[in-house]
Write a protein that holds these residues in place. Structure first.
Motif, PDB file in Angstrom:
ATOM      1  N   LEU A 120      -7.860 -27.280 -56.228  1.00  0.00           N
ATOM      2  CA  LEU A 120      -8.177 -25.858 -56.258  1.00  0.00           C
ATOM      3  C   LEU A 120      -8.616 -25.397 -54.877  1.00  0.00           C
ATOM      4  O   LEU A 120      -9.536 -25.956 -54.285  1.00  0.00           O
ATOM      5  CB  LEU A 120      -9.287 -25.586 -57.277  1.00  0.00           C
ATOM      6  CG  LEU A 120      -9.598 -24.112 -57.542  1.00  0.00           C
ATOM      7  CD1 LEU A 120      -8.421 -23.423 -58.236  1.00  0.00           C
ATOM      8  CD2 LEU A 120     -10.863 -23.976 -58.385  1.00  0.00           C
ATOM      9  N   LEU A 121      -7.975 -24.351 -54.374  1.00  0.00           N
ATOM     10  CA  LEU A 121      -8.282 -23.799 -53.061  1.00  0.00           C
ATOM     11  C   LEU A 121      -9.077 -22.506 -53.199  1.00  0.00           C
ATOM     12  O   LEU A 121      -8.977 -21.820 -54.222  1.00  0.00           O
ATOM     13  CB  LEU A 121      -6.971 -23.515 -52.301  1.00  0.00           C
ATOM     14  CG  LEU A 121      -6.059 -24.711 -52.064  1.00  0.00           C
ATOM     15  CD1 LEU A 121      -4.727 -24.245 -51.466  1.00  0.00           C
ATOM     16  CD2 LEU A 121      -6.720 -25.740 -51.163  1.00  0.00           C
ATOM     17  N   PRO A 122      -9.857 -22.124 -52.193  1.00  0.00           N
ATOM     18  CA  PRO A 122     -10.603 -20.862 -52.244  1.00  0.00           C
ATOM     19  C   PRO A 122      -9.680 -19.684 -51.963  1.00  0.00           C
ATOM     20  O   PRO A 122      -9.708 -19.075 -50.894  1.00  0.00           O
ATOM     21  CB  PRO A 122     -11.663 -21.038 -51.152  1.00  0.00           C
ATOM     22  CG  PRO A 122     -11.057 -21.989 -50.178  1.00  0.00           C
ATOM     23  CD  PRO A 122     -10.197 -22.914 -50.992  1.00  0.00           C
ATOM     24  N   LEU A 130     -16.348 -21.921 -58.396  1.00  0.00           N
ATOM     25  CA  LEU A 130     -16.223 -23.372 -58.508  1.00  0.00           C
ATOM     26  C   LEU A 130     -16.072 -24.047 -57.147  1.00  0.00           C
ATOM     27  O   LEU A 130     -15.810 -25.251 -57.081  1.00  0.00           O
ATOM     28  CB  LEU A 130     -15.028 -23.721 -59.412  1.00  0.00           C
ATOM     29  CG  LEU A 130     -15.237 -23.317 -60.877  1.00  0.00           C
ATOM     30  CD1 LEU A 130     -13.916 -23.183 -61.597  1.00  0.00           C
ATOM     31  CD2 LEU A 130     -16.137 -24.300 -61.585  1.00  0.00           C
ATOM     32  N   HIS A 131     -16.273 -23.279 -56.080  1.00  0.00           N
ATOM     33  CA  HIS A 131     -16.130 -23.860 -54.746  1.00  0.00           C
ATOM     34  C   HIS A 131     -17.154 -24.977 -54.529  1.00  0.00           C
ATOM     35  O   HIS A 131     -18.361 -24.777 -54.691  1.00  0.00           O
ATOM     36  CB  HIS A 131     -16.296 -22.794 -53.667  1.00  0.00           C
ATOM     37  CG  HIS A 131     -16.148 -23.330 -52.286  1.00  0.00           C
ATOM     38  ND1 HIS A 131     -14.942 -23.760 -51.789  1.00  0.00           N
ATOM     39  CD2 HIS A 131     -17.066 -23.530 -51.292  1.00  0.00           C
ATOM     40  CE1 HIS A 131     -15.111 -24.184 -50.555  1.00  0.00           C
ATOM     41  NE2 HIS A 131     -16.382 -24.071 -50.232  1.00  0.00           N
ATOM     42  N   ALA A 189      -8.293 -19.229 -62.049  1.00  0.00           N
ATOM     43  CA  ALA A 189      -8.137 -19.568 -60.629  1.00  0.00           C
ATOM     44  C   ALA A 189      -6.879 -20.393 -60.402  1.00  0.00           C
ATOM     45  O   ALA A 189      -6.137 -20.173 -59.428  1.00  0.00           O
ATOM     46  CB  ALA A 189      -9.367 -20.335 -60.138  1.00  0.00           C
ATOM     47  N   ALA A 190      -6.638 -21.355 -61.301  1.00  0.00           N
ATOM     48  CA  ALA A 190      -5.430 -22.187 -61.184  1.00  0.00           C
ATOM     49  C   ALA A 190      -4.176 -21.335 -61.334  1.00  0.00           C
ATOM     50  O   ALA A 190      -3.205 -21.489 -60.578  1.00  0.00           O
ATOM     51  CB  ALA A 190      -5.461 -23.295 -62.236  1.00  0.00           C
ATOM     52  N   ILE A 204      -0.143 -19.336 -48.374  1.00  0.00           N
ATOM     53  CA  ILE A 204      -0.995 -18.346 -49.025  1.00  0.00           C
ATOM     54  C   ILE A 204      -2.301 -18.198 -48.256  1.00  0.00           C
ATOM     55  O   ILE A 204      -2.689 -19.075 -47.479  1.00  0.00           O
ATOM     56  CB  ILE A 204      -1.280 -18.723 -50.493  1.00  0.00           C
ATOM     57  CG1 ILE A 204      -1.978 -20.100 -50.581  1.00  0.00           C
ATOM     58  CG2 ILE A 204      -0.006 -18.737 -51.305  1.00  0.00           C
ATOM     59  CD1 ILE A 204      -2.391 -20.479 -51.984  1.00  0.00           C
ATOM     60  N   GLN A 205      -2.971 -17.088 -48.488  1.00  0.00           N
ATOM     61  CA  GLN A 205      -4.200 -16.803 -47.764  1.00  0.00           C
ATOM     62  C   GLN A 205      -5.368 -17.543 -48.397  1.00  0.00           C
ATOM     63  O   GLN A 205      -5.645 -17.399 -49.585  1.00  0.00           O
ATOM     64  CB  GLN A 205      -4.452 -15.291 -47.777  1.00  0.00           C
ATOM     65  CG  GLN A 205      -5.659 -14.861 -46.965  1.00  0.00           C
ATOM     66  CD  GLN A 205      -5.646 -13.369 -46.713  1.00  0.00           C
ATOM     67  OE1 GLN A 205      -4.731 -12.848 -46.074  1.00  0.00           O
ATOM     68  NE2 GLN A 205      -6.651 -12.682 -47.230  1.00  0.00           N
ATOM     69  N   VAL A 206      -6.074 -18.315 -47.589  1.00  0.00           N
ATOM     70  CA  VAL A 206      -7.245 -19.079 -48.026  1.00  0.00           C
ATOM     71  C   VAL A 206      -8.435 -18.620 -47.195  1.00  0.00           C
ATOM     72  O   VAL A 206      -8.327 -18.514 -45.970  1.00  0.00           O
ATOM     73  CB  VAL A 206      -7.017 -20.590 -47.847  1.00  0.00           C
ATOM     74  CG1 VAL A 206      -8.249 -21.382 -48.263  1.00  0.00           C
ATOM     75  CG2 VAL A 206      -5.795 -21.051 -48.641  1.00  0.00           C
TER      76      VAL A 206
END
Length: 248
Positions: A120-122, A130-131, A189-190, A204-206
């Motif tokens: 999972l990415l921010p 969940l970060h 989020a997923a 994608i933007q993180v």
């Protein structure tokens, strides 16, 4: 901070049955497999879990089975349970006594997420909650012996959940409501991340680590409000309309 009132077994039963029904409404079920479990207040080492063979949409408060940490039925009901399915839950409950609820599911987006090496990415506000709060556990096949239990518990530590590689996702909560909301956020989020990745041509933007951590702190606040405190009554009202009878 004002201590919370002790929970009763009946309150936990109703909330857990509601969580099963809500999971079914969201399409999180996997026929009769996967589990949600909850501790029995005042009975250390005893837990509530779904009887094997029932669909999530059929679960009621009275149909939940009381088991020990080995998945053995202790309520005299004789109702069947899937002891191998409780292996994960029993180990987590034993290691995390402050946890009321453990949810392990094979949700569509959660299983897809478990296949990604980056996890999972921010990338969304859902993910910020969940970060830094998700661990990972390597896939070891269907068998889950005591050695793997120890590794799984170690990977979870004091976190809010695990991505179970090539398998699914798991979250824990201090209440059933908190665990359900964390699963909701993780699945959303997923879904957002995987959809973006599928449609992106140049990545994608993180957000930065600093921003993700700050957003997580803002989300948690002073700790007096838990995930589910506000949402759960509204979710129960939805359930009363769409799937009544869960409290029976």
């Amino acid at each position: 901070m004002t201590p919370r009132a002790p929970r009763t077994e009946q309150q936990v039963r109703i909330d857990l049955a509601a969580a099963f029904r809500l999971a079914a409404l969201n399409g999180w079920d996997d026929t009769v497999y996967t589990h949600l479990s909850a501790t029995v207040p005042g009975e250390p080492g005893h837990y509530l879990i779904n009887p094997f063979g029932l669909l999530f949409e059929e679960i009621t408060a009275s149909s939940l089975v009381k088991v020990n940490q080995h998945g053995q039925v202790v309520d005299g009901s004789g109702r069947p349970v899937n002891p191998t399915g409780f292996t994960i839950h029993g180990a987590v409950h034993a290691a995390r006594p402050e946890v009321e609820c453990v949810i392990h599911l094979h949700t569509p987006w959660g299983v897809a997420l478990s296949m990604l090496p980056e996890g999972l990415l921010p990338t969304s506000q859902y993910a910020m909650r969940l970060h830094g709060r998700l661990g990972r556990h390597a896939y070891e096949g269907l068998a889950l012996g005591t050695d793997e239990q120890r590794r799984l518990v170690a990977n979870l530590g004091s976190l809010d959940g695990l991505i179970l590689d090539n398998h699914g996702i798991m979250v824990v909560g201090r209440t059933v409501a908190e665990a359900w909301m964390l699963m909701h956020l993780l699945e959303r989020a997923a879904q957002a991340q995987l959809r973006a990745q599928a449609g992106a041509r140049a990545g994608i933007q993180v957000v930065t680590e600093e921003l993700a951590a700050r957003t997580h702190r803002q989300w948690m606040g002073d700790g007096s409000e838990w995930d589910g405190d506000v949402e759960w009554p509204a979710l129960l009202r939805r359930l009363d309309r769409l799937s009544p009878g869960y409290a029976d």
